[in-house]
Design a protein around this motif. Structure first.
Motif, PDB file in Angstrom:
ATOM      1  N   GLU A  19      22.221  16.136  42.985  1.00 49.84           N
ATOM      2  CA  GLU A  19      22.133  15.160  43.903  1.00 49.84           C
ATOM      3  C   GLU A  19      20.442  14.365  43.626  1.00 49.84           C
ATOM      4  OE1 GLU A  19      21.227  17.930  47.151  1.00 49.84           O
ATOM      5  OE2 GLU A  19      20.615  15.904  48.609  1.00 49.84           O
ATOM      6  N   VAL A  20      20.649  13.420  44.176  1.00 52.93           N
ATOM      7  CA  VAL A  20      19.758  12.543  43.780  1.00 52.93           C
ATOM      8  C   VAL A  20      18.482  12.646  44.979  1.00 52.93           C
ATOM      9  CG1 VAL A  20      19.437  10.058  44.265  1.00 52.93           C
ATOM     10  CG2 VAL A  20      20.986  10.636  42.466  1.00 52.93           C
ATOM     11  N   GLN A  21      17.642  13.177  45.363  1.00 53.79           N
ATOM     12  CA  GLN A  21      16.033  13.198  45.575  1.00 53.79           C
ATOM     13  C   GLN A  21      14.885  12.180  45.331  1.00 53.79           C
ATOM     14  OE1 GLN A  21      15.866  17.577  45.842  1.00 53.79           O
ATOM     15  NE2 GLN A  21      17.300  17.220  47.703  1.00 53.79           N
ATOM     16  N   GLY A  57      13.359  -0.344  43.707  1.00 52.80           N
ATOM     17  CA  GLY A  57      12.544  -0.517  44.667  1.00 52.80           C
ATOM     18  C   GLY A  57      12.181  -0.231  45.714  1.00 52.80           C
ATOM     19  N   TRP A  58      11.550  -0.476  46.433  1.00 57.38           N
ATOM     20  CA  TRP A  58      10.374  -0.297  47.579  1.00 57.38           C
ATOM     21  C   TRP A  58      10.781  -0.916  49.048  1.00 57.38           C
ATOM     22  CZ3 TRP A  58       7.639   4.087  48.009  1.00 57.38           C
ATOM     23  CH2 TRP A  58       7.061   4.809  47.040  1.00 57.38           C
ATOM     24  N   LEU A 102      19.778   2.195  43.729  1.00 51.16           N
ATOM     25  CA  LEU A 102      20.855   1.403  43.595  1.00 51.16           C
ATOM     26  C   LEU A 102      22.052   3.051  43.859  1.00 51.16           C
ATOM     27  CD1 LEU A 102      20.866  -2.281  42.708  1.00 51.16           C
ATOM     28  CD2 LEU A 102      21.562  -1.198  44.922  1.00 51.16           C
ATOM     29  N   ALA A 103      22.898   3.198  43.509  1.00 49.21           N
ATOM     30  CA  ALA A 103      23.533   3.918  43.213  1.00 49.21           C
ATOM     31  C   ALA A 103      24.086   3.995  42.561  1.00 49.21           C
ATOM     32  CB  ALA A 103      24.271   3.950  44.599  1.00 49.21           C
ATOM     33  N   SER A 104      24.864   2.434  42.007  1.00 48.21           N
ATOM     34  CA  SER A 104      25.128   2.033  40.688  1.00 48.21           C
ATOM     35  C   SER A 104      25.330   1.287  39.725  1.00 48.21           C
ATOM     36  CB  SER A 104      26.810   2.293  40.613  1.00 48.21           C
ATOM     37  OG  SER A 104      26.996   1.012  40.867  1.00 48.21           O
ATOM     38  N   THR A 127      25.540   0.125  48.180  1.00 44.40           N
ATOM     39  CA  THR A 127      25.069   1.674  48.157  1.00 44.40           C
ATOM     40  C   THR A 127      23.759   2.125  48.052  1.00 44.40           C
ATOM     41  OG1 THR A 127      27.785   1.723  48.294  1.00 44.40           O
ATOM     42  CG2 THR A 127      26.442   3.764  47.927  1.00 44.40           C
ATOM     43  N   ASN A 128      23.144   2.446  48.555  1.00 44.32           N
ATOM     44  CA  ASN A 128      21.238   3.248  48.122  1.00 44.32           C
ATOM     45  C   ASN A 128      21.839   4.734  48.315  1.00 44.32           C
ATOM     46  OD1 ASN A 128      20.680  -0.091  48.095  1.00 44.32           O
ATOM     47  ND2 ASN A 128      21.076   0.134  49.938  1.00 44.32           N
ATOM     48  N   TYR A 129      20.465   4.769  47.149  1.00 42.48           N
ATOM     49  CA  TYR A 129      19.439   6.619  47.856  1.00 42.48           C
ATOM     50  C   TYR A 129      17.983   6.421  48.081  1.00 42.48           C
ATOM     51  CZ  TYR A 129      23.698   8.283  44.981  1.00 42.48           C
ATOM     52  OH  TYR A 129      24.596   8.855  44.454  1.00 42.48           O
ATOM     53  N   TRP A 130      18.304   6.729  49.311  1.00 40.53           N
ATOM     54  CA  TRP A 130      16.689   6.471  50.496  1.00 40.53           C
ATOM     55  C   TRP A 130      16.347   8.136  50.424  1.00 40.53           C
ATOM     56  CZ3 TRP A 130      16.240   1.880  51.840  1.00 40.53           C
ATOM     57  CH2 TRP A 130      16.894   0.930  51.560  1.00 40.53           C
ATOM     58  N   GLY A 131      14.465   7.792  50.256  1.00 44.36           N
ATOM     59  CA  GLY A 131      13.620   9.242  50.357  1.00 44.36           C
ATOM     60  C   GLY A 131      13.436   8.659  51.923  1.00 44.36           C
TER      61      GLY A 131
END
Length: 129
Positions: free
Chosen positions: A1-3, A35-36, A98-100, A116-120
């Motif tokens: 899992e990406v955190q 990125g931010w 970015l997911a991929s 598709t993104n992962y976010w903090g």
């Protein structure tokens, strides 16, 4: 899992500086575009800066010359150095991956929902006297 966990936000006077950090839960920094982004109350989330696996950085016009994005692959950490801060920089700042993608698409900063993104969870930056 990406955190992704951001830190470093706070209250700063106009003209001041802050450095945001984003710690990743896995060795992702050198494999993906990161990125931010930021979101002010009542406004949509907007891109700030992006960096690809080769260290190539891209910025939106409003922060060029003031903000610097960088990464430390050994520490799995992404940074955003913010100088000459202005009240209009006040927002919640989010780290994203970015997911991929290893390169950063030109429109990622402008239309993040296209991807598709992962976010903090975000860190608050307030610029006020």
């Amino acid at each position: 899992e990406v955190q992704l966990v951001e830190s470093g936000g706070g209250l700063v006077q106009p003209g001041g500086s802050l450095r945001l950090s984003c710690a990743a839960s896995e060795i992702t920094n050198n494999r993906w575009c990161m990125g931010w982004f930021r979101q002010a109350p009542g406004k949509e989330r907007e891109g700030v800066a992006a960096i690809d696996t080769n260290g190539n950085a891209r910025y939106v016009d409003s922060v060029k010359g003031r903000f610097t994005i960088s990464k430390d692959n050994a520490k799995n950490t992404l940074y955003l150095q913010m100088n000459s801060l202005k009240p209009e920089d006040t927002a919640m700042y989010f780290c994203a991956r970015l997911a991929s993608r290893t390169t950063c698409p030109f429109d990622w900063l402008f239309i993040p929902t296209k991807f598709t993104n992962y976010w903090g969870q975000g860190t608050q930056v307030t610029v006020s006297s």
